[in-house]
Scaffold this motif. Structure first.
Motif, short mmCIF file in Angstrom:
data_model
loop_
_atom_site.label_atom_id
_atom_site.label_comp_id
_atom_site.label_asym_id
_atom_site.label_seq_id
_atom_site.Cartn_x
_atom_site.Cartn_y
_atom_site.Cartn_z
N THR A 11 29.28 -0.96 -51.94
CA THR A 11 29.67 -1.05 -53.35
C THR A 11 29.09 -2.25 -54.09
O THR A 11 29.33 -2.41 -55.28
N THR A 12 28.34 -3.10 -53.40
CA THR A 12 27.74 -4.28 -54.04
C THR A 12 26.29 -4.40 -53.57
O THR A 12 25.86 -3.68 -52.65
N ARG A 18 36.15 -9.82 -51.10
CA ARG A 18 36.05 -9.03 -52.33
C ARG A 18 35.99 -9.89 -53.58
O ARG A 18 35.62 -9.40 -54.64
N ASN A 19 36.40 -11.15 -53.48
CA ASN A 19 36.32 -12.04 -54.63
C ASN A 19 34.91 -12.60 -54.84
O ASN A 19 34.53 -12.94 -55.95
N GLY A 67 19.93 -9.61 -52.18
CA GLY A 67 19.44 -10.55 -51.18
C GLY A 67 20.54 -11.27 -50.42
O GLY A 67 20.29 -11.87 -49.37
N ASP A 68 21.79 -11.23 -50.93
CA ASP A 68 22.91 -11.84 -50.22
C ASP A 68 23.23 -11.06 -48.95
O ASP A 68 23.24 -9.82 -48.96
N LYS A 89 35.02 -2.99 -41.19
CA LYS A 89 34.98 -1.92 -42.19
C LYS A 89 35.01 -2.48 -43.61
O LYS A 89 34.45 -1.89 -44.53
N THR A 90 35.66 -3.63 -43.79
CA THR A 90 35.63 -4.29 -45.10
C THR A 90 34.20 -4.67 -45.45
O THR A 90 33.74 -4.48 -46.58
N VAL A 91 33.49 -5.23 -44.46
CA VAL A 91 32.08 -5.58 -44.68
C VAL A 91 31.28 -4.33 -45.04
O VAL A 91 30.46 -4.33 -45.97
N ALA A 92 31.54 -3.23 -44.32
CA ALA A 92 30.83 -1.98 -44.60
C ALA A 92 31.11 -1.50 -46.02
O ALA A 92 30.19 -1.04 -46.72
#
Length: 459
Positions: A145-146, A115-116, A122-123, A137-140
């Motif tokens: 959101t980004t 999250r930092n 493109g990332d 789920k964090t990746v999801a």
């Protein structure tokens, strides 16, 4: 009346009693040092860990100090004790102390890292098929959101380390061929389900070669396998200390080399150590904590809200206690690593033979080079679940509950590659007799599944 001379507290060395204690043989003798209930077989140490009674005494000591004089301890004494714990874990991991901080658990650590990072269109975040569910789920969440997207490296165990590394490298090259940027890769030291060792050393080197940030979810590693973080040199690494290092819950070490400190601008949650970017006209938000000359990175993680910091301060004591363990002429860490890997191997072979199945392993024999063993259960996906994955997981749920309610134990079940597997956790307080007992329990439970008892649950 104003007290000008406060009576000093008597000095207490939390390591003294442990240093004076005798050596402890792994197995039956070590079992006496844990508060596990009589009759309970703790065959799933890997999920939540547990700690010796001696470390419990140290934990309560720090908790008592926090209650006797809360402000004095939290504001002034705790930071000093925390620095000692950081120095101890850094020495243990052979890592620069300025890169080592503590977080409550590995999930918090990986979230803090992912999250930092600031993502651009493109990332791509690369993760692996056996990613821990919370990390997946964090990746999801981040891709929701980004601007970042994700790419999963697909495979099914057992496969060789060469195959896994090849799939990873192909994924990196494929992402670049699409004109995208493989920004960061998250992978395990030892996967959770199935519990197998990954070639994390080689994956880290591949990240370095291809310019990908390496984020190692080492939840199952510190205290379980030898590590030299200075030599491994990942971009980010996190590991629970409460799983295999015999530290109370929850405590995890987060290692970030100095080159990446600037990327980790905030803790999770953001707290007093955060330094906002300058904004014209904005008021200066000052920290209520005592001033510190430590680096911005270390200072940021020193105080992250009001929590029980006692577990973190137990790290030096846990490391000292582990020095007392012995097995077959080995002592300390070498005894622990050798005993748990040997026991996991023996237990897996014993159970697979008794059940007429197999242990999960690849041709190289690398998957089980740790404290886990995965044994296939003698159940048929077609016969017991009619080829229905939903029913397969209902069976997992039923078996887990039955072990708790009727057998006073717990084992880690998983439905994987169209089969049911049990993950065995070897630990210094267990013996082969514990797994013989567990084998007989599984025989009974599997027969009950075959008779369809799981279908009557909740009927």
């Amino acid at each position: 009346m104003v007290l000008k001379n406060v009576t000093p507290r008597p000095k207490y060395d939390p390591l003294a009693a442990i240093k004076r204690s005798e050596t402890i043989e792994c197995g039956t003798e070590a079992r006496k040092h844990f508060a596990i209930a009589d009759g309970y077989h703790n065959l799933n140490h890997g999920s939540f860990g547990t700690y010796p009674k001696e470390i419990g005494n140290v934990l309560r000591h720090y908790q008592d100090l926090a209650e006797e004089r809360p402000d004095v301890f939290i504001r002034y004494d705790y930071p000093k004790a925390l620095d000692e714990a950081r120095a101890a874990i850094a020495e243990y991991l052979k890592a620069p102390v300025e890169g080592c901080v503590f977080v409550p658990n590995a999930s918090t650590g990986t979230n803090t890292v992912l999250r930092n990072l600031v993502y651009q269109p493109g990332d791509v975040i690369i993760y692996f098929a056996t990613v821990y569910g919370a990390c997946g789920k964090t990746v999801a969440y981040i891709t929701e959101t980004t601007p970042a997207t994700s790419h999963m490296v697909e495979y099914t165990y057992p496969l060789s380390d060469d195959e896994l590394c090849s799939k990873f490298e192909q994924a990196i090259k494929g992402i670049k061929a699409e004109g995208k940027n493989p920004r960061v890769a998250i992978y395990d030291t030892i996967a959770s389900q199935p519990g197998v060792r990954m070639p994390f050393e080689r994956l880290t080197e591949l990240c370095r070669q291809h310019g990908v940030l390496s984020c190692i979810d080492g939840a199952h590693s510190v205290g379980g396998i030898p590590l030299e973080l200075g030599k491994l040199d990942p971009d980010f690494y996190v590991s629970n200390c409460h799983k295999w290092l015999h530290v109370p819950r929850g405590c995890a070490v987060l290692y970030v080399p100095e080159r990446n400190h600037a990327l980790m601008r905030s803790t999770l949650p953001t707290s007093h150590g955060f330094v906002p970017a300058p904004v014209d006209g904005a008021a200066d938000i000052r920290s209520p904590l005592p001033p510190s000359a430590k680096t911005a990175f270390v200072n940021s993680f020193e105080f992250v809200g009001t929590v029980d910091n006692g577990p973190t301060l137990c790290v030096p004591a846990a490391l000292e206690w582990r020095k007392k363990l012995t097995w077959k002429g080995k002592q300390g860490e070498n005894a622990i690593y050798a005993y748990t890997e040997h026991l996991a191997h023996e237990a897996g072979e014993l159970m697979a033979s008794a059940l007429g199945t197999e242990v999960m392993e690849n041709a190289e024999g690398t998957l089980a080079k740790c404290f886990f063993s995965n044994v296939r259960l003698p159940l048929s996906f077609q016969d017991q679940a009619q080829g229905d994955v939903g029913k397969a997981f209902e069976i997992v749920t039923w078996m887990s509950r039955v072990l708790v309610d009727e057998y006073d134990t717990f084992m880690g079940f998983n439905f994987y590659a169209d089969a049911w597997w049990v993950r065995l956790s070897a630990q210094v307080y267990l013996t082969l007799e514990d797994f013989k007992w567990g084998t007989e329990v599984l025989k009974e439970v599997c027969e009950r599944v075959k008779k369809g008892e799981w279908k009557t649950e909740g009927a």
